[in-house]
Motif scaffolding. Structure first.
Motif, PDB file in Angstrom:
ATOM      1  N   GLU A  39      10.181  69.677  62.567  1.00 37.13           N
ATOM      2  CA  GLU A  39       8.898  69.205  63.111  1.00 37.13           C
ATOM      3  C   GLU A  39       8.417  67.962  62.358  1.00 37.13           C
ATOM      4  OE1 GLU A  39       6.212  72.500  62.766  1.00 37.13           O
ATOM      5  OE2 GLU A  39       7.285  73.695  64.265  1.00 37.13           O
ATOM      6  N   GLU A  40       8.488  68.008  61.041  1.00 34.17           N
ATOM      7  CA  GLU A  40       8.045  66.876  60.236  1.00 34.17           C
ATOM      8  C   GLU A  40       8.919  65.650  60.469  1.00 34.17           C
ATOM      9  OE1 GLU A  40       7.709  68.121  56.155  1.00 34.17           O
ATOM     10  OE2 GLU A  40       6.279  69.707  56.668  1.00 34.17           O
ATOM     11  N   LEU A  41      10.211  65.861  60.587  1.00 37.46           N
ATOM     12  CA  LEU A  41      11.127  64.747  60.830  1.00 37.46           C
ATOM     13  C   LEU A  41      10.840  64.092  62.171  1.00 37.46           C
ATOM     14  CD1 LEU A  41      13.568  63.205  59.665  1.00 37.46           C
ATOM     15  CD2 LEU A  41      15.040  64.830  60.852  1.00 37.46           C
ATOM     16  N   ALA A  42      10.518  64.892  63.169  1.00 42.16           N
ATOM     17  CA  ALA A  42      10.227  64.360  64.508  1.00 42.16           C
ATOM     18  C   ALA A  42       8.976  63.476  64.500  1.00 42.16           C
ATOM     19  CB  ALA A  42      10.058  65.505  65.498  1.00 42.16           C
ATOM     20  N   GLU A  43       8.084  63.694  63.535  1.00 45.02           N
ATOM     21  CA  GLU A  43       6.867  62.903  63.452  1.00 45.02           C
ATOM     22  C   GLU A  43       7.060  61.570  62.734  1.00 45.02           C
ATOM     23  OE1 GLU A  43       3.830  65.352  61.724  1.00 45.02           O
ATOM     24  OE2 GLU A  43       4.051  66.897  63.261  1.00 45.02           O
ATOM     25  N   LEU A  44       8.184  61.396  62.055  1.00 41.68           N
ATOM     26  CA  LEU A  44       8.443  60.151  61.324  1.00 41.68           C
ATOM     27  C   LEU A  44       8.865  59.040  62.275  1.00 41.68           C
ATOM     28  CD1 LEU A  44      10.484  61.495  58.277  1.00 41.68           C
ATOM     29  CD2 LEU A  44       8.113  60.704  58.279  1.00 41.68           C
ATOM     30  N   PRO A  45       8.644  57.794  61.865  1.00 37.25           N
ATOM     31  CA  PRO A  45       9.180  56.674  62.647  1.00 37.25           C
ATOM     32  C   PRO A  45      10.709  56.741  62.658  1.00 37.25           C
ATOM     33  CG  PRO A  45       7.667  55.895  60.934  1.00 37.25           C
ATOM     34  CD  PRO A  45       7.897  57.357  60.705  1.00 37.25           C
ATOM     35  N   PRO A  46      11.359  55.927  63.479  1.00 42.38           N
ATOM     36  CA  PRO A  46      12.827  55.936  63.505  1.00 42.38           C
ATOM     37  C   PRO A  46      13.391  55.585  62.126  1.00 42.38           C
ATOM     38  CG  PRO A  46      11.947  54.142  64.842  1.00 42.38           C
ATOM     39  CD  PRO A  46      10.792  54.933  64.368  1.00 42.38           C
ATOM     40  N   PRO A  47      14.625  56.011  61.861  1.00 38.16           N
ATOM     41  CA  PRO A  47      15.206  55.751  60.543  1.00 38.16           C
ATOM     42  C   PRO A  47      15.468  54.269  60.299  1.00 38.16           C
ATOM     43  CG  PRO A  47      16.862  56.685  61.994  1.00 38.16           C
ATOM     44  CD  PRO A  47      15.557  56.734  62.730  1.00 38.16           C
ATOM     45  N   CYS A  48      15.307  53.864  59.045  1.00 35.41           N
ATOM     46  CA  CYS A  48      15.668  52.503  58.641  1.00 35.41           C
ATOM     47  C   CYS A  48      17.188  52.384  58.609  1.00 35.41           C
ATOM     48  CB  CYS A  48      15.154  52.204  57.230  1.00 35.41           C
ATOM     49  SG  CYS A  48      13.371  52.085  57.094  1.00 35.41           S
ATOM     50  N   PRO A  49      17.695  51.172  58.708  1.00 37.47           N
ATOM     51  CA  PRO A  49      19.123  50.987  58.432  1.00 37.47           C
ATOM     52  C   PRO A  49      19.366  51.270  56.948  1.00 37.47           C
ATOM     53  CG  PRO A  49      18.054  48.883  58.933  1.00 37.47           C
ATOM     54  CD  PRO A  49      17.026  49.938  59.080  1.00 37.47           C
ATOM     55  N   ARG A  50      20.615  51.429  56.575  1.00 39.13           N
ATOM     56  CA  ARG A  50      20.926  51.735  55.179  1.00 39.13           C
ATOM     57  C   ARG A  50      20.711  50.554  54.243  1.00 39.13           C
ATOM     58  NH1 ARG A  50      24.953  54.535  57.778  1.00 39.13           N
ATOM     59  NH2 ARG A  50      24.727  56.789  57.551  1.00 39.13           N
ATOM     60  N   ASP A  51      20.717  49.359  54.767  1.00 42.67           N
ATOM     61  CA  ASP A  51      20.674  48.181  53.901  1.00 42.67           C
ATOM     62  C   ASP A  51      19.339  47.431  53.915  1.00 42.67           C
ATOM     63  OD1 ASP A  51      20.874  47.263  56.482  1.00 42.67           O
ATOM     64  OD2 ASP A  51      22.409  45.774  56.049  1.00 42.67           O
ATOM     65  N   ALA A  52      18.324  47.973  54.571  1.00 40.50           N
ATOM     66  CA  ALA A  52      17.033  47.291  54.637  1.00 40.50           C
ATOM     67  C   ALA A  52      15.942  48.294  54.969  1.00 40.50           C
ATOM     68  CB  ALA A  52      17.067  46.185  55.697  1.00 40.50           C
ATOM     69  N   ALA A  53      14.697  47.894  54.722  1.00 42.05           N
ATOM     70  CA  ALA A  53      13.560  48.757  55.047  1.00 42.05           C
ATOM     71  C   ALA A  53      12.468  47.924  55.700  1.00 42.05           C
ATOM     72  CB  ALA A  53      13.055  49.452  53.797  1.00 42.05           C
ATOM     73  N   PRO A  54      12.737  47.436  56.917  1.00 40.99           N
ATOM     74  CA  PRO A  54      11.714  46.625  57.590  1.00 40.99           C
ATOM     75  C   PRO A  54      10.531  47.489  58.024  1.00 40.99           C
ATOM     76  CG  PRO A  54      13.558  47.027  59.061  1.00 40.99           C
ATOM     77  CD  PRO A  54      13.935  47.598  57.726  1.00 40.99           C
ATOM     78  N   ASP A  55       9.435  46.839  58.340  1.00 39.11           N
ATOM     79  CA  ASP A  55       8.267  47.570  58.836  1.00 39.11           C
ATOM     80  C   ASP A  55       8.641  48.354  60.085  1.00 39.11           C
ATOM     81  OD1 ASP A  55       6.676  46.574  56.836  1.00 39.11           O
ATOM     82  OD2 ASP A  55       5.872  44.931  58.040  1.00 39.11           O
ATOM     83  N   GLY A  56       8.024  49.511  60.240  1.00 37.14           N
ATOM     84  CA  GLY A  56       8.216  50.301  61.455  1.00 37.14           C
ATOM     85  C   GLY A  56       9.344  51.310  61.398  1.00 37.14           C
ATOM     86  N   CYS A  57      10.016  51.418  60.257  1.00 36.08           N
ATOM     87  CA  CYS A  57      11.078  52.423  60.144  1.00 36.08           C
ATOM     88  C   CYS A  57      10.789  53.309  58.950  1.00 36.08           C
ATOM     89  CB  CYS A  57      12.455  51.773  60.026  1.00 36.08           C
ATOM     90  SG  CYS A  57      12.765  50.935  58.458  1.00 36.08           S
ATOM     91  N   SER A  58      11.504  54.423  58.875  1.00 32.28           N
ATOM     92  CA  SER A  58      11.292  55.393  57.801  1.00 32.28           C
ATOM     93  C   SER A  58      12.532  55.503  56.924  1.00 32.28           C
ATOM     94  CB  SER A  58      10.958  56.761  58.397  1.00 32.28           C
ATOM     95  OG  SER A  58      10.964  57.748  57.386  1.00 32.28           O
ATOM     96  N   ALA A  59      12.364  55.182  55.647  1.00 35.63           N
ATOM     97  CA  ALA A  59      13.461  55.353  54.693  1.00 35.63           C
ATOM     98  C   ALA A  59      13.747  56.843  54.484  1.00 35.63           C
ATOM     99  CB  ALA A  59      13.115  54.678  53.367  1.00 35.63           C
ATOM    100  N   VAL A  60      12.704  57.667  54.475  1.00 39.40           N
ATOM    101  CA  VAL A  60      12.895  59.112  54.320  1.00 39.40           C
ATOM    102  C   VAL A  60      13.719  59.660  55.483  1.00 39.40           C
ATOM    103  CG1 VAL A  60      11.701  61.340  54.322  1.00 39.40           C
ATOM    104  CG2 VAL A  60      10.836  59.464  52.926  1.00 39.40           C
ATOM    105  N   HIS A  61      13.449  59.200  56.691  1.00 31.52           N
ATOM    106  CA  HIS A  61      14.217  59.633  57.865  1.00 31.52           C
ATOM    107  C   HIS A  61      15.695  59.277  57.665  1.00 31.52           C
ATOM    108  CE1 HIS A  61      13.935  60.095  62.529  1.00 31.52           C
ATOM    109  NE2 HIS A  61      15.025  60.652  62.057  1.00 31.52           N
ATOM    110  N   ARG A  62      15.976  58.065  57.171  1.00 26.99           N
ATOM    111  CA  ARG A  62      17.360  57.644  56.912  1.00 26.99           C
ATOM    112  C   ARG A  62      18.015  58.572  55.893  1.00 26.99           C
ATOM    113  NH1 ARG A  62      21.370  56.637  58.912  1.00 26.99           N
ATOM    114  NH2 ARG A  62      20.251  55.147  60.162  1.00 26.99           N
ATOM    115  N   LEU A  63      17.303  58.880  54.807  1.00 28.94           N
ATOM    116  CA  LEU A  63      17.871  59.734  53.763  1.00 28.94           C
ATOM    117  C   LEU A  63      18.154  61.145  54.281  1.00 28.94           C
ATOM    118  CD1 LEU A  63      15.638  58.618  50.753  1.00 28.94           C
ATOM    119  CD2 LEU A  63      17.990  57.923  51.246  1.00 28.94           C
ATOM    120  N   VAL A  64      17.277  61.669  55.108  1.00 28.68           N
ATOM    121  CA  VAL A  64      17.478  63.013  55.661  1.00 28.68           C
ATOM    122  C   VAL A  64      18.706  63.033  56.569  1.00 28.68           C
ATOM    123  CG1 VAL A  64      16.491  64.765  57.194  1.00 28.68           C
ATOM    124  CG2 VAL A  64      15.068  63.718  55.434  1.00 28.68           C
TER     125      VAL A  64
END
Length: 86
Positions: A39-64
């Protein structure tokens, strides 16, 4: 003793040794914890790419996502080690 000589000696010492895969046990989570995490993951923004963290993405989502892939790979290694015919 030169570095090359040392490396050669170490490599030859290991040549006859067998190898085995040692995969750590992944922690187990209850269904309740997994449902809450989903449920919490579904509430996060889309995952960031592995090599950058632009606005509008979630680094936590990428790590999960990466952690989930790693868990699947470790599970496959453990299964293969216990059932060599797989």
């Amino acid at each position: 003793m030169s570095a090359c000589t040392l490396l050669s000696a170490l490599a030859s010492a290991c040549a006859g040794a067998g190898s085995s895969v040692v995969a750590p046990a992944a922690p187990a989570y209850t269904d309740t914890v997994q449902a809450r995490a989903a449920e919490e993951l579904a509430e996060l923004p889309p995952p960031c790419p592995r090599d950058a963290a632009p606005d509008g993405c979630s680094a936590v989502h990428r790590l999960v996502i990466d952690y989930g892939r790693l868990r699947r790979r470790v599970r496959a290694m453990r299964d293969a080690a216990t059932d060599p015919d797989r």
